[in-house]
Write a protein that holds these residues in place. Structure first.
Motif, PDB file in Angstrom:
ATOM      1  N   SER A  36       0.808  -1.213   0.000  1.00 26.10           N
ATOM      2  CA  SER A  36       0.000   0.000   0.000  1.00 26.10           C
ATOM      3  C   SER A  36       0.847   1.271   0.000  1.00 26.10           C
ATOM      4  CB  SER A  36      -0.931   0.011   1.224  1.00 26.10           C
ATOM      5  OG  SER A  36      -0.184   0.148   2.426  1.00 26.10           O
ATOM      6  N   LEU A 160      -6.384  -0.354   3.347  1.00 25.18           N
ATOM      7  CA  LEU A 160      -7.179   0.816   3.738  1.00 25.18           C
ATOM      8  C   LEU A 160      -6.458   1.626   4.814  1.00 25.18           C
ATOM      9  CD1 LEU A 160     -10.766  -0.735   3.768  1.00 25.18           C
ATOM     10  CD2 LEU A 160      -9.822   0.882   2.106  1.00 25.18           C
ATOM     11  N   ALA A 163      -3.768   3.471   3.038  1.00 24.92           N
ATOM     12  CA  ALA A 163      -4.287   4.644   2.324  1.00 24.92           C
ATOM     13  C   ALA A 163      -4.492   5.801   3.291  1.00 24.92           C
ATOM     14  CB  ALA A 163      -5.599   4.293   1.621  1.00 24.92           C
ATOM     15  N   TRP A 257      -2.987   8.573  -2.552  1.00 23.12           N
ATOM     16  CA  TRP A 257      -3.862   7.807  -1.663  1.00 23.12           C
ATOM     17  C   TRP A 257      -5.098   7.309  -2.409  1.00 23.12           C
ATOM     18  CZ3 TRP A 257      -8.882   9.110  -0.642  1.00 23.12           C
ATOM     19  CH2 TRP A 257      -9.288  10.432  -0.900  1.00 23.12           C
ATOM     20  N   VAL A 258      -5.537   8.035  -3.446  1.00 23.29           N
ATOM     21  CA  VAL A 258      -6.679   7.576  -4.251  1.00 23.29           C
ATOM     22  C   VAL A 258      -6.285   6.324  -5.032  1.00 23.29           C
ATOM     23  CG1 VAL A 258      -8.317   8.185  -6.081  1.00 23.29           C
ATOM     24  CG2 VAL A 258      -7.617   9.909  -4.411  1.00 23.29           C
ATOM     25  N   VAL A 261      -6.622   3.497  -2.787  1.00 22.01           N
ATOM     26  CA  VAL A 261      -8.028   3.094  -2.661  1.00 22.01           C
ATOM     27  C   VAL A 261      -8.411   2.169  -3.820  1.00 22.01           C
ATOM     28  CG1 VAL A 261     -10.412   3.914  -2.706  1.00 22.01           C
ATOM     29  CG2 VAL A 261      -8.706   5.116  -1.337  1.00 22.01           C
ATOM     30  N   ALA A 264      -7.244  -1.100  -2.950  1.00 21.64           N
ATOM     31  CA  ALA A 264      -8.136  -1.702  -1.957  1.00 21.64           C
ATOM     32  C   ALA A 264      -9.399  -2.250  -2.607  1.00 21.64           C
ATOM     33  CB  ALA A 264      -8.490  -0.673  -0.880  1.00 21.64           C
ATOM     34  N   VAL A 265      -9.931  -1.562  -3.617  1.00 21.96           N
ATOM     35  CA  VAL A 265     -11.110  -2.064  -4.341  1.00 21.96           C
ATOM     36  C   VAL A 265     -10.800  -3.416  -4.975  1.00 21.96           C
ATOM     37  CG1 VAL A 265     -12.578  -1.665  -6.374  1.00 21.96           C
ATOM     38  CG2 VAL A 265     -12.136   0.197  -4.762  1.00 21.96           C
TER      39      VAL A 265
END
Length: 404
Positions: A36, A160, A163, A257-258, A261, A264-265
């Protein structure tokens, strides 16, 4: 003594099952803690896509060097002691990565840390999969994908958190030290609930394995083909793990950070696929299910590359579902015969982890020449290879009926 004759009581098996779930989740969390922060690492060290690829190669090299010995280590030390040692090596590596990025700002130190992380992850991976395969056989039903769902669940939570820490500009070193404290605090606790060593030996067919070891497994066509499937699955999954966050951030001009995400999706979708996958595998069979999923992975990848910032997140979810079952099914297929499980799983894992060895520099090279987003399309070529080798993962009873 047969496995059936020495099968432990049901409560012992259930407790071991829960311990294996925890092992997968902890390993997933430790892996995603670093993954991450890859966009931040790239930024902090000022790396190009190619330089990042070579840096990530250090972890893959550690895994590939450790994997051939992992079956031998588990056989002689048992799963619990193997995982404890692997967790210690991985923890030292994570601390080294944090120091390399935030304290000394040296790429060489980061690569040394990643090398140790790779060794720890690879040996831990084989140990927990072997323990999971023994539990799966004792339960008498498919559960390996759910173990891998626990791994994915650990990665989701960890990604997460990563992020959030990235958005708050928390240093990579502080983040990874916190993860090490978690790993070293939890691992000795759940390892006490693993199957008794006597059951592990009985389940893995130790006496047979001594006569027919890893060298002979490298000469088995089916084992090698299963390895090819796992190679393609690992490449499909690993490409997203290493690059989807960077690709979304750099390719579409999003905040780092997006991009995490988006990673993470992908992980959430992969976790969902593994949770549902056991039921689908039991009703439909390994080969038909994997055919659909590898195609889905390609569709998702195409959406990530060409769909724009919004559809890219939809593509990440489809890609995650498509990548969900290839690796765990390959591990189950390698362990179909308990007497050869450790040797075959070591071979299959070694072949599979070659994807992590070749993937980072390949994607980095392509990223420098065609852009990181478009470099992801190489996933499609690997999916075609997997589709050709899929018959090798058929369930034993299906193979027997086909040969009759």
């Amino acid at each position: 003594m047969s496995a059936a004759a020495s099968a432990p009581p049901a409560p012992v098996v259930r407790t071991a099952r829960n311990a294996v779930f925890t092992a997968f989740a902890v390993n997933g969390a430790a892996f995603a803690a670093f993954a991450s922060r890859v966009p931040d690492l790239k930024h902090e060290l000022g790396l190009s896509a190619g330089e990042l690829g070579v840096t990530l190669l250090a972890a893959s090299l550690g895994s590939v060097l450790g994997l051939p010995l992992s079956g031998w280590i588990v056989h002689h030390l048992g799963a619990a002691r193997t995982l404890l040692g692997a967790a210690a090596v991985q923890s030292v590596g994570l601390v080294g990565v944090g120091i390399g990025v935030d304290v000394v700002h040296e790429r060489a130190v980061v690569m040394a840390g990643l090398f140790l992380v790779g060794i720890g992850v690879g040996v831990f991976d084989v140990g927990m999969n072997l323990e999971g395969a023994s539990v799966e056989r004792l339960l008498g039903r498919a559960i390996m994908p759910r173990f891998h769902a626990a791994f994915s669940g650990g990665t989701v939570v960890s990604a997460l958190i990563g992020a959030g820490l990235s958005a708050l500009h928390v240093s990579i070193a502080a983040h990874l030290v916190g993860v090490v404290v978690m790993v070293l605090g939890i691992t000795p606790w759940f390892l006490r609930a693993f199957l008794p060593r006597s059951v592990e030996v009985d389940e893995s067919g130790a006496e047979v394995k001594q006569k027919a070891g890893i060298a002979s497994a490298w000469r088995e066509p089916r084992t090698l083909l299963i390895g090819v499937v796992v190679l393609a699955a690992a490449f499909t999954e690993g490409t997203a793990n290493d690059w989807i966050g960077v690709a979304l951030a750099d390719g579409y001009g999003l905040e780092r950070w997006v991009g995490v995400v988006g990673f993470a999706v992908f992980l959430i979708a992969m976790t969902a696929g593994r949770l549902v996958g056991t039921r689908v595998l039991d009703s439909r069979g390994r080969v038909p299910v994997l055919r659909v999923l590898f195609v889905a992975a390609v569709v998702g990848c195409v959406l990530v590359v060409f769909g724009g910032p919004v559809l890219a997140f939809v593509g990440a979810a489809i890609w995650g579902i498509g990548a969900s079952l290839g690796f765990p099914v390959g591990m189950s297929a390698a362990a179909d015969d308990p007497a050869r499980a450790a040797a075959r799983m070591s071979v299959v894992s070694t072949i599979g982890y070659t994807a992590f060895l070749a993937g980072p520099p390949l994607l980095g090279f392509l990223g420098d020449h065609v852009g990181i987003l478009r470099s992801l399309l190489v996933v499609g070529a690997m999916a075609v290879v997997a589709l050709l080798a899929l018959p090798a993962v058929r369930e034993p009873q299906v193979r027997e009926r086909a040969s009759a």
